[in-house]
Design a protein around this motif. Structure first.
Motif, short mmCIF file in Angstrom:
data_model
loop_
_atom_site.label_atom_id
_atom_site.label_comp_id
_atom_site.label_asym_id
_atom_site.label_seq_id
_atom_site.Cartn_x
_atom_site.Cartn_y
_atom_site.Cartn_z
N ALA A 217 0.84 -1.20 0.00
CA ALA A 217 0.00 0.00 0.00
C ALA A 217 0.88 1.25 0.00
O ALA A 217 1.89 1.31 0.69
CB ALA A 217 -0.91 0.01 1.22
N ASN A 219 -0.68 4.47 0.41
CA ASN A 219 -1.35 5.35 1.36
C ASN A 219 -2.13 4.48 2.34
O ASN A 219 -3.08 3.80 1.95
CB ASN A 219 -2.32 6.30 0.65
CG ASN A 219 -1.61 7.26 -0.28
OD1 ASN A 219 -1.12 8.29 0.12
ND2 ASN A 219 -1.54 6.89 -1.56
N GLN A 338 -7.71 10.18 2.79
CA GLN A 338 -8.10 9.33 1.66
C GLN A 338 -7.16 8.13 1.48
O GLN A 338 -6.58 7.93 0.41
CB GLN A 338 -8.17 10.17 0.38
CG GLN A 338 -9.17 11.30 0.47
CD GLN A 338 -9.20 12.18 -0.75
OE1 GLN A 338 -9.02 11.72 -1.87
NE2 GLN A 338 -9.44 13.47 -0.55
N GLU A 340 -5.88 4.21 1.04
CA GLU A 340 -6.39 3.03 0.34
C GLU A 340 -6.60 1.87 1.30
O GLU A 340 -7.32 0.93 0.98
CB GLU A 340 -5.42 2.61 -0.78
CG GLU A 340 -4.03 2.24 -0.30
CD GLU A 340 -3.06 2.04 -1.44
OE1 GLU A 340 -3.05 0.93 -2.01
OE2 GLU A 340 -2.31 2.98 -1.76
N ARG A 341 -5.97 1.94 2.48
CA ARG A 341 -6.06 0.82 3.42
C ARG A 341 -6.02 1.36 4.85
O ARG A 341 -5.24 2.25 5.17
CB ARG A 341 -4.87 -0.11 3.20
CG ARG A 341 -5.14 -1.57 3.47
CD ARG A 341 -3.95 -2.42 3.06
NE ARG A 341 -3.72 -2.42 1.61
CZ ARG A 341 -2.73 -3.08 1.02
NH1 ARG A 341 -1.88 -3.78 1.75
NH2 ARG A 341 -2.59 -3.04 -0.28
N PRO A 372 -14.03 8.72 -1.18
CA PRO A 372 -12.93 8.05 -0.46
C PRO A 372 -13.38 6.78 0.24
O PRO A 372 -12.60 5.83 0.38
CB PRO A 372 -12.45 9.10 0.55
CG PRO A 372 -13.56 10.08 0.66
CD PRO A 372 -14.26 10.08 -0.66
N ASN A 375 -13.08 3.71 -1.87
CA ASN A 375 -11.72 3.34 -2.28
C ASN A 375 -10.83 2.95 -1.11
O ASN A 375 -9.61 2.95 -1.23
CB ASN A 375 -11.08 4.50 -3.05
CG ASN A 375 -11.72 4.72 -4.39
OD1 ASN A 375 -11.45 4.01 -5.35
ND2 ASN A 375 -12.61 5.71 -4.47
N VAL A 376 -11.44 2.60 0.02
CA VAL A 376 -10.65 2.20 1.18
C VAL A 376 -11.11 0.83 1.68
O VAL A 376 -12.30 0.50 1.58
CB VAL A 376 -10.77 3.24 2.33
CG1 VAL A 376 -12.18 3.29 2.88
CG2 VAL A 376 -9.78 2.96 3.44
N THR A 377 -10.17 0.04 2.16
CA THR A 377 -10.51 -1.20 2.84
C THR A 377 -10.12 -1.06 4.31
O THR A 377 -9.14 -0.39 4.64
CB THR A 377 -9.76 -2.42 2.24
OG1 THR A 377 -8.35 -2.21 2.36
CG2 THR A 377 -10.13 -2.60 0.78
#
Length: 429
Positions: A217, A219, A338, A340-341, A372, A375-377
């Motif tokens: 990752a 971000n 924002q 991604e993980r 956002p 697009n995040v887990t």
């Protein structure tokens, strides 16, 4: 001699050694042929660097593989016992000290409970000194062989040129504690073994990004959910992570008083300490004399009885409210950064685990902005309760890599820091 970009030959050699060491460390064993495209170095540079690293005992041969029509290619790997690090986790209920080899295989550990002496500086320092002595003795390792000691602590860590690492831990009563100086006084380590002190959330983030669920990752946010809560932000601009005092974000105006003294902090609702306090205030049967980990286990058993009996409605309601506060707090991080993980770790986060996470995830995504959030887990960390200690040990390891696999040389022209002079002045002559 410096080139046009200001880099000297020494800088170039250090960078080449670092590139080869890191590729072997994370992706090895690899052949010299594979190291070329993996590092961007020419075959000649790879051969020279590998010969240098083998000569230093940092790299060794690890068998061979067949090549297409040619001679078998020799595989190379980092030599595990060519360096050792100690990681220390100054946690809520104990001080944990672990000794690792260069590949972060644990060789020995020591734990000291804090009990009723929580966060007394002298007690913490004594525990760290005793733990270091114990793990070195258990492994039969001379302290001179250490690359360094990394320590994860609560609070804001200020790195000063004259006083070393200074800890501002408002929630634990530490006001500008010169921890590095205190640790050097009476230390079982030689003066040349460096000490690296940083926020525990950052060391947790470092571990998850290097070896855990954060790998790959660019971000990410790694959340530490323990007695309180904190977070580590990792971005391309802060690739080694930056501690974020997330627990002191205001989630309720004129709300509950946080242990930092302010009103309405997230930590006043979402940390394990506040979670148990709210259960007690609502009439919950918190085990007397139990530490927070034992008490939280009892609360989970009351809210989610394993034998199918009726759940304790108070425990269940407090946990559900806590999940919403945590989710709302995460939504702020999602909107601000924002990522991604997002990964949740810490002893309380892992203990609450998979049963608790779906509700936290639902609330986080419902409070966050749509783009956002899509697009995040949000997942649990994968390294378990030792992640802070592993991350602390990575601090001297990362410094070792940055130096191209060379130990720091003393700089005779640099004046000693103030803590060094103070120790000499206190030493009887």
């Amino acid at each position: 001699m410096a080139g046009r970009n200001g880099r000297t030959v020494r800088d170039l050699r250090r960078a080449n050694r670092r590139a080869v060491l890191q590729r072997l460390y994370f992706d090895g064993p690899l052949s010299r042929f594979e190291l070329g495209p993996a590092t961007g170095l020419s075959s000649g540079s790879v051969s020279n660097v590998v010969a240098d690293l083998i000569g230093d005992g940092l790299v060794e041969e690890a068998g061979s593989v067949d090549s297409d029509g040619g001679r078998p290619r020799t595989l190379l790997r980092v030599t595990p016992d060519s360096g050792h690090m100690i990681g220390v986790d100054v946690g809520e209920t104990r001080v944990r000290v672990e000794l690792f080899d260069l590949t972060l295989t644990e060789l020995a550990r020591a734990e000291r409970p804090l009990e009723q002496q929580r966060y007394e500086v002298d007690v913490i320092v004594d525990h760290i000194h005793a733990g270091i002595t114990e793990v070195l003795a258990a492994a039969g390792l001379a302290p001179e062989r250490l690359l360094g000691v990394g320590i994860g602590v609560p609070g804001i860590v200020e790195h000063t040129p004259d006083r070393g690492a200074v800890v501002h831990g408002q929630t634990i009563g530490w006001d500008a504690i010169e921890l590095e100086s205190l640790l050097r006084s009476g230390s079982p380590l030689p003066e040349g073994v460096p000490c690296f002190i940083d926020n525990g959330a950052r060391t947790l983030g470092q571990a998850e990004m290097w070896f855990g669920a954060g790998r790959g990752a660019r971000n990410a946010l790694v959340v530490l959910f323990g007695s309180g809560v904190g977070a580590c932000l990792v971005t391309p601009e802060a690739e080694h992570g930056r501690a974020v005092e997330w627990g002191h974000l205001t989630v309720r105006v004129r709300g509950r008083r946080c242990r930092c003294g302010a009103l309405g902090c997230l930590e006043a609702y979402a940390g394990a300490e506040s979670l148990l306090a709210r259960w007690r205030e609502e009439g919950g049967r918190v085990p007397r004399g139990a530490d927070e980990e034992t008490a939280l286990t009892a609360m989970l058993a009351a809210a989610y009885p394993p034998d199918g009996t009726a759940a304790d409605p108070v425990a269940l309601a407090v946990l559900e409210e806590t999940a919403e506060y945590l989710g709302a707090g995460l939504s702020d991080l999602i909107n601000l950064f924002q990522p991604e993980r997002i990964l949740m770790g810490g002893w309380a986060g892992l203990q609450l685990g998979a049963r608790f996470l779906p509700a936290v995830r639902t609330h986080a995504l419902s409070y966050a902005l749509r783009h956002p959030a899509e697009n995040v887990t949000i997942e649990l960390g994968s390294l378990g309760p030792d992640a802070v200690t592993v991350g602390a040990a990575i601090l001297p390891l990362a410094d070792f890599f940055a130096r191209g696999g060379r130990r720091p040389d003393p700089d005779p022209e640099s004046p000693p820091p103030a803590w060094h002079r103070a120790l000499r002045e206190r030493t009887p002559h």
